[in-house]
Design a protein around this motif. Sequence first.
Motif, PDB file in Angstrom:
ATOM      1  N   ALA A  49       0.850  -1.189   0.000  1.00  0.00           N
ATOM      2  CA  ALA A  49       0.000   0.000   0.000  1.00  0.00           C
ATOM      3  C   ALA A  49       0.888   1.243   0.000  1.00  0.00           C
ATOM      4  CB  ALA A  49      -0.928   0.002   1.210  1.00  0.00           C
ATOM      5  N   PRO A  50       1.407   1.617  -1.180  1.00  0.00           N
ATOM      6  CA  PRO A  50       2.329   2.754  -1.241  1.00  0.00           C
ATOM      7  C   PRO A  50       1.620   4.083  -0.979  1.00  0.00           C
ATOM      8  CG  PRO A  50       1.834   1.951  -3.437  1.00  0.00           C
ATOM      9  CD  PRO A  50       1.178   1.012  -2.476  1.00  0.00           C
ATOM     10  N   MET A  51       2.413   5.079  -0.670  1.00  0.00           N
ATOM     11  CA  MET A  51       1.884   6.429  -0.466  1.00  0.00           C
ATOM     12  C   MET A  51       1.164   6.887  -1.737  1.00  0.00           C
ATOM     13  SD  MET A  51       2.685   7.464   2.601  1.00  0.00           S
ATOM     14  CE  MET A  51       2.808   9.233   2.683  1.00  0.00           C
ATOM     15  N   LEU A  52       0.292   7.853  -1.567  1.00  0.00           N
ATOM     16  CA  LEU A  52      -0.461   8.432  -2.681  1.00  0.00           C
ATOM     17  C   LEU A  52      -0.131   9.911  -2.788  1.00  0.00           C
ATOM     18  CD1 LEU A  52      -3.805   6.832  -1.576  1.00  0.00           C
ATOM     19  CD2 LEU A  52      -2.505   6.145  -3.575  1.00  0.00           C
ATOM     20  N   ALA A  53      -0.206  10.449  -3.980  1.00  0.00           N
ATOM     21  CA  ALA A  53      -0.041  11.888  -4.193  1.00  0.00           C
ATOM     22  C   ALA A  53      -1.421  12.459  -4.495  1.00  0.00           C
ATOM     23  CB  ALA A  53       0.905  12.150  -5.357  1.00  0.00           C
ATOM     24  N   ALA A  54      -1.875  13.358  -3.637  1.00  0.00           N
ATOM     25  CA  ALA A  54      -3.202  13.956  -3.806  1.00  0.00           C
ATOM     26  C   ALA A  54      -3.192  15.358  -3.216  1.00  0.00           C
ATOM     27  CB  ALA A  54      -4.263  13.100  -3.111  1.00  0.00           C
ATOM     28  N   PRO A  55      -4.157  16.197  -3.607  1.00  0.00           N
ATOM     29  CA  PRO A  55      -4.213  17.543  -3.041  1.00  0.00           C
ATOM     30  C   PRO A  55      -4.521  17.502  -1.546  1.00  0.00           C
ATOM     31  CG  PRO A  55      -5.758  17.299  -4.873  1.00  0.00           C
ATOM     32  CD  PRO A  55      -5.197  15.959  -4.585  1.00  0.00           C
ATOM     33  N   TYR A  56      -4.097  18.542  -0.838  1.00  0.00           N
ATOM     34  CA  TYR A  56      -4.418  18.660   0.588  1.00  0.00           C
ATOM     35  C   TYR A  56      -4.959  20.049   0.837  1.00  0.00           C
ATOM     36  CZ  TYR A  56      -4.206  18.913   5.593  1.00  0.00           C
ATOM     37  OH  TYR A  56      -4.551  19.055   6.901  1.00  0.00           O
ATOM     38  N   PRO A  57      -6.144  20.174   1.361  1.00  0.00           N
ATOM     39  CA  PRO A  57      -7.124  19.116   1.593  1.00  0.00           C
ATOM     40  C   PRO A  57      -7.722  18.641   0.274  1.00  0.00           C
ATOM     41  CG  PRO A  57      -8.087  21.237   2.133  1.00  0.00           C
ATOM     42  CD  PRO A  57      -6.635  21.488   1.777  1.00  0.00           C
ATOM     43  N   LEU A  58      -8.393  17.499   0.325  1.00  0.00           N
ATOM     44  CA  LEU A  58      -8.980  16.951  -0.900  1.00  0.00           C
ATOM     45  C   LEU A  58     -10.118  17.852  -1.376  1.00  0.00           C
ATOM     46  CD1 LEU A  58      -9.236  13.126  -0.134  1.00  0.00           C
ATOM     47  CD2 LEU A  58      -7.601  14.282  -1.591  1.00  0.00           C
ATOM     48  N   PRO A  59     -10.159  18.161  -2.671  1.00  0.00           N
ATOM     49  CA  PRO A  59     -11.287  18.926  -3.226  1.00  0.00           C
ATOM     50  C   PRO A  59     -12.568  18.108  -3.174  1.00  0.00           C
ATOM     51  CG  PRO A  59      -9.403  18.968  -4.707  1.00  0.00           C
ATOM     52  CD  PRO A  59      -9.118  17.939  -3.651  1.00  0.00           C
ATOM     53  N   ALA A  67      -7.643  18.698 -11.808  1.00  0.00           N
ATOM     54  CA  ALA A  67      -7.100  19.969 -12.275  1.00  0.00           C
ATOM     55  C   ALA A  67      -5.955  20.494 -11.406  1.00  0.00           C
ATOM     56  CB  ALA A  67      -8.215  21.006 -12.343  1.00  0.00           C
ATOM     57  N   VAL A  68      -5.672  19.840 -10.305  1.00  0.00           N
ATOM     58  CA  VAL A  68      -4.638  20.326  -9.390  1.00  0.00           C
ATOM     59  C   VAL A  68      -3.258  20.090 -10.001  1.00  0.00           C
ATOM     60  CG1 VAL A  68      -3.583  19.966  -7.117  1.00  0.00           C
ATOM     61  CG2 VAL A  68      -6.059  19.959  -7.357  1.00  0.00           C
ATOM     62  N   PRO A  69      -2.410  21.118 -10.047  1.00  0.00           N
ATOM     63  CA  PRO A  69      -1.057  20.922 -10.576  1.00  0.00           C
ATOM     64  C   PRO A  69      -0.201  20.089  -9.616  1.00  0.00           C
ATOM     65  CG  PRO A  69      -1.362  23.199  -9.851  1.00  0.00           C
ATOM     66  CD  PRO A  69      -2.688  22.508  -9.712  1.00  0.00           C
ATOM     67  N   VAL A  70       0.828  19.468 -10.149  1.00  0.00           N
ATOM     68  CA  VAL A  70       1.714  18.613  -9.364  1.00  0.00           C
ATOM     69  C   VAL A  70       2.281  19.379  -8.170  1.00  0.00           C
ATOM     70  CG1 VAL A  70       3.883  17.311  -9.415  1.00  0.00           C
ATOM     71  CG2 VAL A  70       2.297  17.156 -11.316  1.00  0.00           C
ATOM     72  N   SER A  71       2.535  20.653  -8.332  1.00  0.00           N
ATOM     73  CA  SER A  71       3.137  21.444  -7.251  1.00  0.00           C
ATOM     74  C   SER A  71       2.231  21.546  -6.027  1.00  0.00           C
ATOM     75  CB  SER A  71       3.473  22.849  -7.756  1.00  0.00           C
ATOM     76  OG  SER A  71       2.297  23.525  -8.157  1.00  0.00           O
TER      77      SER A  71
END
Length: 118
Positions: A49-59, A67-71
Amino acid sequence: MSPRRKTAVAAVTVLQQVLLKHGQLCVCAGNCGTEHPSKECGGHGTEKAPMLAAPYPLPLTEHETAAVPVSELRPWCPPCWRKARKRTTEIRAELRRQELHESQAALFDIEAATGGGR
């Protein structure tokens, strides 16, 4: 003529970019609904169960998330991400219920003002 040197270009995944920038630990800080000791989750991924890349907080919508940029992505551990996603889904459903209720109330108000459509 000198032979051309082939240089290997290392492909870096979006997750790797996020982990390099923000560290290897979950940034949840309670957005999942769990009160973490020390205000931070501190969770990390595993091989299964690897880490996930997601916006914080989640939209609230998938369109906003896409639509969230990688940055603007942050590392999440899978349990916190699942809980946070469930919470945002519940919030979105409640907002839709409220919108529907308000729309129906407005229709009833119009119907009452016009004499019931007669």
